[in-house]
Motif scaffolding. Structure first.
Motif, PDB file in Angstrom:
ATOM      1  N   MET A  10      19.835  28.174  19.663  1.00  0.00           N
ATOM      2  CA  MET A  10      21.137  28.184  19.300  1.00  0.00           C
ATOM      3  C   MET A  10      22.059  26.894  19.356  1.00  0.00           C
ATOM      4  O   MET A  10      22.901  27.064  18.079  1.00  0.00           O
ATOM      5  CB  MET A  10      21.024  29.651  20.610  1.00  0.00           C
ATOM      6  CG  MET A  10      20.617  30.725  19.480  1.00  0.00           C
ATOM      7  SD  MET A  10      21.440  32.128  21.107  1.00  0.00           S
ATOM      8  CE  MET A  10      22.930  32.359  20.354  1.00  0.00           C
ATOM      9  N   ALA A  11      21.721  26.215  19.899  1.00  0.00           N
ATOM     10  CA  ALA A  11      22.517  24.964  20.077  1.00  0.00           C
ATOM     11  C   ALA A  11      22.419  23.795  18.551  1.00  0.00           C
ATOM     12  O   ALA A  11      23.679  23.571  18.355  1.00  0.00           O
ATOM     13  CB  ALA A  11      22.242  24.543  21.417  1.00  0.00           C
ATOM     14  N   GLU A  12      21.568  24.035  18.527  1.00  0.00           N
ATOM     15  CA  GLU A  12      20.543  23.256  17.425  1.00  0.00           C
ATOM     16  C   GLU A  12      21.278  23.556  16.421  1.00  0.00           C
ATOM     17  O   GLU A  12      21.806  22.042  14.665  1.00  0.00           O
ATOM     18  CB  GLU A  12      19.947  22.504  17.718  1.00  0.00           C
ATOM     19  CG  GLU A  12      18.928  21.732  19.114  1.00  0.00           C
ATOM     20  CD  GLU A  12      17.561  22.024  18.697  1.00  0.00           C
ATOM     21  OE1 GLU A  12      17.028  22.350  18.242  1.00  0.00           O
ATOM     22  OE2 GLU A  12      16.838  20.872  20.005  1.00  0.00           O
ATOM     23  N   MET A  13      21.579  24.531  16.015  1.00  0.00           N
ATOM     24  CA  MET A  13      22.372  25.154  14.776  1.00  0.00           C
ATOM     25  C   MET A  13      22.821  25.330  13.906  1.00  0.00           C
ATOM     26  O   MET A  13      23.876  25.225  12.739  1.00  0.00           O
ATOM     27  CB  MET A  13      21.601  26.876  14.705  1.00  0.00           C
ATOM     28  CG  MET A  13      20.040  27.487  14.989  1.00  0.00           C
ATOM     29  SD  MET A  13      19.772  28.954  14.347  1.00  0.00           S
ATOM     30  CE  MET A  13      20.947  29.990  13.651  1.00  0.00           C
ATOM     31  N   GLN A  14      23.793  24.917  15.528  1.00  0.00           N
ATOM     32  CA  GLN A  14      25.451  24.251  14.887  1.00  0.00           C
ATOM     33  C   GLN A  14      25.523  22.876  13.825  1.00  0.00           C
ATOM     34  O   GLN A  14      25.976  21.668  14.399  1.00  0.00           O
ATOM     35  CB  GLN A  14      26.177  24.745  16.210  1.00  0.00           C
ATOM     36  CG  GLN A  14      25.944  25.545  17.496  1.00  0.00           C
ATOM     37  CD  GLN A  14      26.206  27.150  16.505  1.00  0.00           C
ATOM     38  OE1 GLN A  14      27.220  27.035  15.549  1.00  0.00           O
ATOM     39  NE2 GLN A  14      25.022  27.763  16.658  1.00  0.00           N
ATOM     40  N   THR A  15      25.605  22.959  13.085  1.00  0.00           N
ATOM     41  CA  THR A  15      25.061  21.974  12.105  1.00  0.00           C
ATOM     42  C   THR A  15      26.410  20.830  11.573  1.00  0.00           C
ATOM     43  O   THR A  15      26.874  19.756  11.854  1.00  0.00           O
ATOM     44  CB  THR A  15      25.007  22.093  10.298  1.00  0.00           C
ATOM     45  OG1 THR A  15      25.595  23.511   9.649  1.00  0.00           O
ATOM     46  CG2 THR A  15      23.100  23.219  10.473  1.00  0.00           C
ATOM     47  N   GLU A  17      30.679  20.226  13.457  1.00  0.00           N
ATOM     48  CA  GLU A  17      31.926  19.567  13.903  1.00  0.00           C
ATOM     49  C   GLU A  17      31.696  20.752  14.432  1.00  0.00           C
ATOM     50  O   GLU A  17      32.152  20.597  15.580  1.00  0.00           O
ATOM     51  CB  GLU A  17      31.816  18.204  14.347  1.00  0.00           C
ATOM     52  CG  GLU A  17      32.749  18.094  15.764  1.00  0.00           C
ATOM     53  CD  GLU A  17      33.613  16.044  14.859  1.00  0.00           C
ATOM     54  OE1 GLU A  17      34.326  16.048  15.718  1.00  0.00           O
ATOM     55  OE2 GLU A  17      33.226  15.395  14.521  1.00  0.00           O
ATOM     56  N   GLN A  18      32.581  21.284  13.391  1.00  0.00           N
ATOM     57  CA  GLN A  18      33.323  22.561  13.737  1.00  0.00           C
ATOM     58  C   GLN A  18      32.874  23.846  14.571  1.00  0.00           C
ATOM     59  O   GLN A  18      33.066  24.632  15.671  1.00  0.00           O
ATOM     60  CB  GLN A  18      34.586  22.670  12.736  1.00  0.00           C
ATOM     61  CG  GLN A  18      35.661  24.086  12.987  1.00  0.00           C
ATOM     62  CD  GLN A  18      35.805  25.042  11.366  1.00  0.00           C
ATOM     63  OE1 GLN A  18      35.863  24.047  10.051  1.00  0.00           O
ATOM     64  NE2 GLN A  18      37.362  26.056  11.238  1.00  0.00           N
ATOM     65  N   GLN A  19      32.039  24.155  13.644  1.00  0.00           N
ATOM     66  CA  GLN A  19      30.736  25.200  14.355  1.00  0.00           C
ATOM     67  C   GLN A  19      30.050  24.585  15.485  1.00  0.00           C
ATOM     68  O   GLN A  19      30.432  25.916  16.803  1.00  0.00           O
ATOM     69  CB  GLN A  19      29.206  25.435  13.582  1.00  0.00           C
ATOM     70  CG  GLN A  19      29.414  25.571  12.333  1.00  0.00           C
ATOM     71  CD  GLN A  19      28.506  25.745  11.234  1.00  0.00           C
ATOM     72  OE1 GLN A  19      27.794  24.679  11.299  1.00  0.00           O
ATOM     73  NE2 GLN A  19      28.138  26.532  10.349  1.00  0.00           N
ATOM     74  N   SER A  20      29.841  23.667  16.141  1.00  0.00           N
ATOM     75  CA  SER A  20      29.633  23.066  17.666  1.00  0.00           C
ATOM     76  C   SER A  20      30.364  23.274  18.401  1.00  0.00           C
ATOM     77  O   SER A  20      30.550  23.782  19.590  1.00  0.00           O
ATOM     78  CB  SER A  20      28.851  21.585  17.485  1.00  0.00           C
ATOM     79  OG  SER A  20      28.443  21.645  18.666  1.00  0.00           O
ATOM     80  N   GLN A  22      33.274  25.369  18.255  1.00  0.00           N
ATOM     81  CA  GLN A  22      33.233  26.482  18.629  1.00  0.00           C
ATOM     82  C   GLN A  22      32.668  27.512  19.088  1.00  0.00           C
ATOM     83  O   GLN A  22      32.506  28.408  20.310  1.00  0.00           O
ATOM     84  CB  GLN A  22      33.276  27.699  16.620  1.00  0.00           C
ATOM     85  CG  GLN A  22      33.969  29.085  16.996  1.00  0.00           C
ATOM     86  CD  GLN A  22      33.867  29.682  15.669  1.00  0.00           C
ATOM     87  OE1 GLN A  22      33.941  28.838  15.069  1.00  0.00           O
ATOM     88  NE2 GLN A  22      34.427  30.778  16.642  1.00  0.00           N
ATOM     89  N   TYR A  23      31.290  27.061  19.106  1.00  0.00           N
ATOM     90  CA  TYR A  23      30.554  27.496  19.718  1.00  0.00           C
ATOM     91  C   TYR A  23      29.925  27.123  21.523  1.00  0.00           C
ATOM     92  O   TYR A  23      30.172  28.080  22.499  1.00  0.00           O
ATOM     93  CB  TYR A  23      28.984  26.626  19.388  1.00  0.00           C
ATOM     94  CG  TYR A  23      26.806  26.575  20.372  1.00  0.00           C
ATOM     95  CD1 TYR A  23      26.913  28.777  19.728  1.00  0.00           C
ATOM     96  CD2 TYR A  23      26.848  26.678  21.054  1.00  0.00           C
ATOM     97  CE1 TYR A  23      26.047  29.212  20.698  1.00  0.00           C
ATOM     98  CE2 TYR A  23      26.272  26.473  21.881  1.00  0.00           C
ATOM     99  CZ  TYR A  23      25.144  28.129  21.782  1.00  0.00           C
ATOM    100  OH  TYR A  23      24.338  28.767  22.337  1.00  0.00           O
ATOM    101  N   TRP A  24      30.320  26.148  22.306  1.00  0.00           N
ATOM    102  CA  TRP A  24      30.582  25.531  23.143  1.00  0.00           C
ATOM    103  C   TRP A  24      31.673  25.787  23.309  1.00  0.00           C
ATOM    104  O   TRP A  24      31.762  25.833  24.614  1.00  0.00           O
ATOM    105  CB  TRP A  24      30.778  23.936  23.119  1.00  0.00           C
ATOM    106  CG  TRP A  24      29.279  23.599  22.625  1.00  0.00           C
ATOM    107  CD1 TRP A  24      28.556  22.509  22.134  1.00  0.00           C
ATOM    108  CD2 TRP A  24      28.209  23.483  23.702  1.00  0.00           C
ATOM    109  NE1 TRP A  24      27.061  22.529  21.843  1.00  0.00           N
ATOM    110  CE2 TRP A  24      27.050  23.151  23.076  1.00  0.00           C
ATOM    111  CE3 TRP A  24      27.141  24.242  24.807  1.00  0.00           C
ATOM    112  CZ2 TRP A  24      25.374  23.455  23.044  1.00  0.00           C
ATOM    113  CZ3 TRP A  24      26.451  24.409  25.421  1.00  0.00           C
ATOM    114  CH2 TRP A  24      25.197  23.465  25.258  1.00  0.00           C
ATOM    115  N   SER A  25      33.196  26.131  23.178  1.00  0.00           N
ATOM    116  CA  SER A  25      34.093  26.700  23.675  1.00  0.00           C
ATOM    117  C   SER A  25      34.294  28.411  24.031  1.00  0.00           C
ATOM    118  O   SER A  25      34.364  28.397  25.013  1.00  0.00           O
ATOM    119  CB  SER A  25      34.683  26.529  22.296  1.00  0.00           C
ATOM    120  OG  SER A  25      36.069  27.094  23.099  1.00  0.00           O
TER     121      SER A  25
END
Length: 167
Positions: A10-15, A17-20, A22-25
């Motif tokens: 799931m973490a790696e799917m954030q391709t 920088e914006q997706q990553s 948002q995911y971590w936020s």
């Protein structure tokens, strides 16, 4: 597939920088909420299957496994997070001093500054743990270099003619 593998994917799917970001936020917001809940009722020990606890903490089981990965070293009994499945029974028996120390180690200021800590550990105890954490990060060189020893920089010169010249 094990929950930890799903969590990593799931973490790696954030391709992007914006997706990553948002995911971590979103994850860190949920994590903060979990710690607020835990610290508000520190006397409580949470037990159940991974699926049940994930539901109680309002997370997907794989995301809760990521949370378990973070809190694992603060538990009195650690788990092999890579082997956790939805049906695995776990108990969150937390050592508050270890938890505070590990939050300092993770540089998670949004967690170790939570106001809920006031009811869990005294301010003096938190300062003591912080001092211990800082001390553990200091490097103390016990080997003394003599003036006529080779310089440790590898120049081949004596220490007194190299880095020890102005010492």
């Amino acid at each position: 597939m094990k929950l930890y593998d799903v969590w990593r994917r799931m973490a790696e799917m954030q391709t992007t920088e914006q997706q990553s970001a948002q995911y971590w936020s979103e994850y860190f917001t949920a994590e903060k909420k979990n710690y607020q809940k835990i610290l508000s009722d520190m006397g409580r020990t949470y037990s159940g299957t991974m699926e049940e606890l994930a539901k109680e903490f309002d997370m997907e089981p794989a995301v809760f496994c990521g949370f378990m990965d973070g809190i694992n070293t603060s538990l009195r009994k650690e788990y092999d997070v890579e082997a956790l499945e939805e049906t695995t029974e776990v108990t969150l028996d937390i050592d508050p001093e270890k938890l505070y120390y590990n939050m300092l180690e993770a540089k998670a200021k949004w967690l170790y500054t939570l106001p809920e800590w006031d009811k869990v550990l005294s301010e003096d105890k938190r300062k003591e743990i912080t001092k211990e954490w800082r001390r553990s990060r200091q490097v103390i060189n016990e080997v003394k270099i003599g003036r006529n020893d080779p310089c440790p920089c590898g120049s081949g010169k004596k220490y007194k003619n190299c880095h020890g010249k102005n010492a």
